[in-house]
Structures are given as structure tokens and as C-alpha cells.
Design a protein around this motif. Structure first.
Motif, PDB file in Angstrom:
ATOM      1  N   ILE A 266       0.847  -1.207   0.000  1.00 31.05           N
ATOM      2  CA  ILE A 266       0.000   0.000   0.000  1.00 31.05           C
ATOM      3  C   ILE A 266       0.877   1.249   0.000  1.00 31.05           C
ATOM      4  O   ILE A 266       0.597   2.226  -0.703  1.00 31.05           O
ATOM      5  N   ARG A 267       1.972   1.217   0.767  1.00 33.38           N
ATOM      6  CA  ARG A 267       2.889   2.373   0.783  1.00 33.38           C
ATOM      7  C   ARG A 267       3.504   2.585  -0.601  1.00 33.38           C
ATOM      8  O   ARG A 267       3.676   3.723  -1.050  1.00 33.38           O
ATOM      9  N   ASP A 268       3.831   1.494  -1.279  1.00 33.16           N
ATOM     10  CA  ASP A 268       4.379   1.611  -2.637  1.00 33.16           C
ATOM     11  C   ASP A 268       3.367   2.248  -3.583  1.00 33.16           C
ATOM     12  O   ASP A 268       3.721   3.072  -4.434  1.00 33.16           O
ATOM     13  N   MET A 269       2.083   1.863  -3.434  1.00 32.10           N
ATOM     14  CA  MET A 269       1.027   2.454  -4.266  1.00 32.10           C
ATOM     15  C   MET A 269       0.920   3.954  -4.012  1.00 32.10           C
ATOM     16  O   MET A 269       0.773   4.755  -4.948  1.00 32.10           O
ATOM     17  N   ILE A 270       0.981   4.328  -2.747  1.00 34.00           N
ATOM     18  CA  ILE A 270       0.915   5.754  -2.384  1.00 34.00           C
ATOM     19  C   ILE A 270       2.107   6.484  -2.986  1.00 34.00           C
ATOM     20  O   ILE A 270       1.994   7.596  -3.525  1.00 34.00           O
ATOM     21  N   GLY A 271       3.281   5.829  -2.911  1.00 37.92           N
ATOM     22  CA  GLY A 271       4.504   6.433  -3.450  1.00 37.92           C
ATOM     23  C   GLY A 271       4.433   6.655  -4.950  1.00 37.92           C
ATOM     24  O   GLY A 271       5.037   7.599  -5.475  1.00 37.92           O
ATOM     25  N   ASP A 272       3.679   5.799  -5.656  1.00 44.72           N
ATOM     26  CA  ASP A 272       3.510   5.970  -7.105  1.00 44.72           C
ATOM     27  C   ASP A 272       2.749   7.245  -7.441  1.00 44.72           C
ATOM     28  O   ASP A 272       2.865   7.782  -8.552  1.00 44.72           O
ATOM     29  N   GLY A 273       1.927   7.704  -6.481  1.00 41.36           N
ATOM     30  CA  GLY A 273       1.185   8.952  -6.667  1.00 41.36           C
ATOM     31  C   GLY A 273       0.055   8.867  -7.662  1.00 41.36           C
ATOM     32  O   GLY A 273      -0.448   9.886  -8.143  1.00 41.36           O
ATOM     33  N   LYS A 274      -0.381   7.641  -7.997  1.00 40.06           N
ATOM     34  CA  LYS A 274      -1.463   7.468  -8.981  1.00 40.06           C
ATOM     35  C   LYS A 274      -2.617   6.691  -8.348  1.00 40.06           C
ATOM     36  O   LYS A 274      -2.391   5.845  -7.472  1.00 40.06           O
ATOM     37  N   PRO A 275      -3.862   6.954  -8.794  1.00 38.74           N
ATOM     38  CA  PRO A 275      -4.989   6.143  -8.295  1.00 38.74           C
ATOM     39  C   PRO A 275      -4.863   4.711  -8.783  1.00 38.74           C
ATOM     40  O   PRO A 275      -4.228   4.444  -9.807  1.00 38.74           O
ATOM     41  N   ILE A 276      -5.458   3.778  -8.031  1.00 40.73           N
ATOM     42  CA  ILE A 276      -5.489   2.381  -8.474  1.00 40.73           C
ATOM     43  C   ILE A 276      -6.913   2.022  -8.884  1.00 40.73           C
ATOM     44  O   ILE A 276      -7.882   2.578  -8.364  1.00 40.73           O
ATOM     45  N   GLU A 277      -7.031   1.109  -9.836  1.00 40.64           N
ATOM     46  CA  GLU A 277      -8.330   0.612 -10.282  1.00 40.64           C
ATOM     47  C   GLU A 277      -8.468  -0.854  -9.868  1.00 40.64           C
ATOM     48  O   GLU A 277      -7.550  -1.646 -10.107  1.00 40.64           O
ATOM     49  N   VAL A 278      -9.567  -1.171  -9.239  1.00 42.28           N
ATOM     50  CA  VAL A 278      -9.831  -2.555  -8.852  1.00 42.28           C
ATOM     51  C   VAL A 278     -11.111  -3.004  -9.536  1.00 42.28           C
ATOM     52  O   VAL A 278     -12.160  -2.351  -9.400  1.00 42.28           O
ATOM     53  N   ASN A 279     -11.033  -4.108 -10.294  1.00 41.35           N
ATOM     54  CA  ASN A 279     -12.201  -4.602 -11.030  1.00 41.35           C
ATOM     55  C   ASN A 279     -12.774  -5.848 -10.362  1.00 41.35           C
ATOM     56  O   ASN A 279     -12.022  -6.713  -9.916  1.00 41.35           O
ATOM     57  N   CYS A 280     -14.098  -5.923 -10.308  1.00 35.60           N
ATOM     58  CA  CYS A 280     -14.767  -7.122  -9.810  1.00 35.60           C
ATOM     59  C   CYS A 280     -14.755  -8.176 -10.916  1.00 35.60           C
ATOM     60  O   CYS A 280     -15.211  -7.914 -12.036  1.00 35.60           O
TER      61      CYS A 280
END
Length: 304
Positions: A266-280
């Protein structure tokens, strides 16, 4: 209230034969649109969705969940469907089904009969049926695929795993452009006291019966289809249940899934500075979480 997709439950031969029949065009079409399936995958997934809805109507409680999984050697990779009962706002029971294909864009030539080769897309493999009825352990049955055509595979499953002689018919007719024209099917189950005479008569009728999609395209509804088979066999239609493609995913459920991810990730995702997309997987719905959302999730996770 009239519903486009619905299941008819019935009995025949002094309640010694159970019958479930449905039209499922709308829910199969919704699955096609949501997952952008190719024509051959629409046919395969549509048959399993129809089977899931029919078997879902056999469940007793709203908390019960049925899962059908096919793992095959063919290019589609696998199909998964879940079904259950829900209560509508008007108090009616409904069967809700959802499902997906591992590889939704498979393209194959037509088979030797000039039809979509759903069996070829699935290939050889395993059918698993899981019924979670709130007991300590869910019931799970598994059989080898007979043909990948799904109706034949389920017929074999019922006999070998549940010891219930059954006849399963499923059909999906797709336009060349991809739209679902007709979809439906039936499951007939013989109970222990069904007479040999009735069984023989039914077997003869099933041999000469046109395909499900032929019957639906000729204008017949589920009631008329089973009336043809059981007209002189004490047929009793017990009820009609609406059926829908419906997923119970939500932003909150997906948020909990994101929270289960390792803190470092999660910290790495925050560090990327971009939103994430999660698909069902089941319905294709997309959920977006921006950096601020991820920071809040991390803060909650750290507190716990």
C-alpha cells in the motif's frame, strides 16, 4: 409482475419428477455486455449462468450460495458462476446469478455442426459444484468434464456425484454480431419412485425434442416447453421465480480487500502517486481509489 427472465418450478408423475425450466436471454446478454465476451465464450458462459440459475432455484435459504467452477484445458481457461436466492422489494423470491470467464475474448472456428464450439473453448477438465448452506463445511462435488458442452457435464455430475438421474438441456443462440437472441434451459430430475413406464416415455420424448434455442425461437416459453414433455404425466407448475444477473460487490467490500493488502505494498502504491483501479471479476464493475483513499486505508490498517 412480469419478468423477462424467469424460472418455472414444477413436478410430474405424482411428484416423483422434479422440473426446473427457464428463459435466460436478458441475464446472459448482460453478462456478455459487462465482460465483452466473444461469441463462443458468450455461448459457454451463458450456458453455465443458466445452469447456475436453475440450480440456484433449488436452494432453500437466502444465505445459501451455489458455485459452479469449470477448469478446462481449452483456451477459455475456466468459467465460474455463483447463484443464490434474494428477496425483492415486493416480497417475491428471485434467483440472482453472476459469473465470468478467465479468458473472455477467445475466438474459435465453428464446429463440424456449424455451431459455436463451446466444448472446444472449454476443453478437457474438471467441473466442481460447491453448495455453501451455512454448515460447518460446504458440500463440494467434483467430476471430470464429459464434453465441455456443460449440459452433458452437469447430467453426468448429477448422476455420479449426487446420485440423482437427471436430464440437463442448455442453449444460447448468439447473432454473428454478438447479441444474445435466445437463452434458456431445463433440468429434469427423477426421484426414487418414478415409474419405469414414465421414465421410458420421457426418454423417448427427449430423444425427439428440438433444442432449447429452437423451441424458444419458435415462440415457446418455459411453461409450454415442459407441457410438451409432461402433458399427460400429472404436470403441476408450482411457481415462477424471476432471475437476474446481479452482483453484490460494492465499494466498501472492495475497500476491505484493498485493506487486506500488505502495508508495504500500500505504501508503494501511495509512493507511485497514482490512483489504483480494482475490477470485480464477476461483474466487471471498476472501483477507483486515489492517493488520499489509500492513505486513509493505510492509517486504518496501521491502527488495527
Amino acid at each position: 409482475m412480469e419478468y423477462r427472465d424467469y424460472i418455472v418450478r414444477a413436478t410430474a408423475e405424482n411428484d416423483n419428477i422434479r422440473i426446473f425450466a427457464m428463459t435466460s436471454r436478458e441475464l446472459v446478454e448482460e453478462a456478455r455486455v459487462r465482460h465483452a465476451t466473444s461469441n463462443v465464450v458468450t455461448a459457454g458462459l451463458g450456458r453455465l449462468l443458466t445452469a447456475g440459475a436453475l440450480m440456484g432455484s433449488m436452494l432453500k435459504n437466502e444465505t445459501d450460495v451455489l458455485t459452479l467452477q469449470i477448469e478446462g484445458s481449452g483456451p477459455v481457461g475456466g468459467l465460474t458462476v455463483t447463484a443464490g436466492l434474494e428477496k425483492e422489494e415486493n416480497g417475491d423470491d428471485a434467483v440472482c446469478v453472476k459469473g465470468y470467464a478467465k479468458n473472455p475474448n477467445v475466438e474459435l472456428p465453428l464446429n463440424s455442426a456449424g455451431k459455436l464450439d463451446a466444448g472446444g473453448a472449454v476443453g478437457a477438465g474438471i467441473l466442481t459444484v460447491i453448495k455453501d448452506m451455512g454448515l460447518k463445511e460446504p458440500f463440494s462435488g467434483q467430476t471430470e468434464l464429459v464434453s465441455g458442452e456443460i449440459a452433458e457435464d452437469l447430467t453426468y455430475y448429477f448422476v455420479s456425484s449426487e446420485q440423482v438421474p437427471s436430464s440437463v438441456a442448455l442453449g444460447v443462440l448468439v447473432e454473428p454480431q454478438g447479441t444474445v437472441m435466445y437463452a434458456g434451459g431445463f433440468i429434469i430430475q427423477l426421484l426414487p419412485f418414478a415409474s419405469e413406464e414414465s421414465i421410458t416415455r420421457l426418454e423417448e420424448r427427449l430423444k425427439t425434442m428440438p433444442s432449447v434455442t429452437t423451441l424458444l425461437s419458435s415462440g415457446k416459453n418455459p411453461e409450454e416447453i415442459i407441457e410438451e414433455l409432461f402433458a399427460d404425466m400429472d404436470l403441476k407448475i408450482t411457481d415462477r421465480i424471476p432471475a437476474f444477473f446481479r452482483c453484490n460487490c460494492s465499494r466498501e467490500r472492495v475497500r476491505k480487500a484493498v485493506m487486506s493488502i500488505d502495508e508495504k505494498d500500500i505504501r508503494d502504491m501511495i509512493g507511485d502517486g497514482k490512483p489504483i483501479e480494482v475490477n470485480c471479476h464477476f461483474c466487471g464493475q471498476s472501483y477507483s481509489f486515489d492517493v488520499n483513499d489509500l492513505k486513509k486505508i493505510l492509517a486504518e490498517k496501521t491502527k488495527k
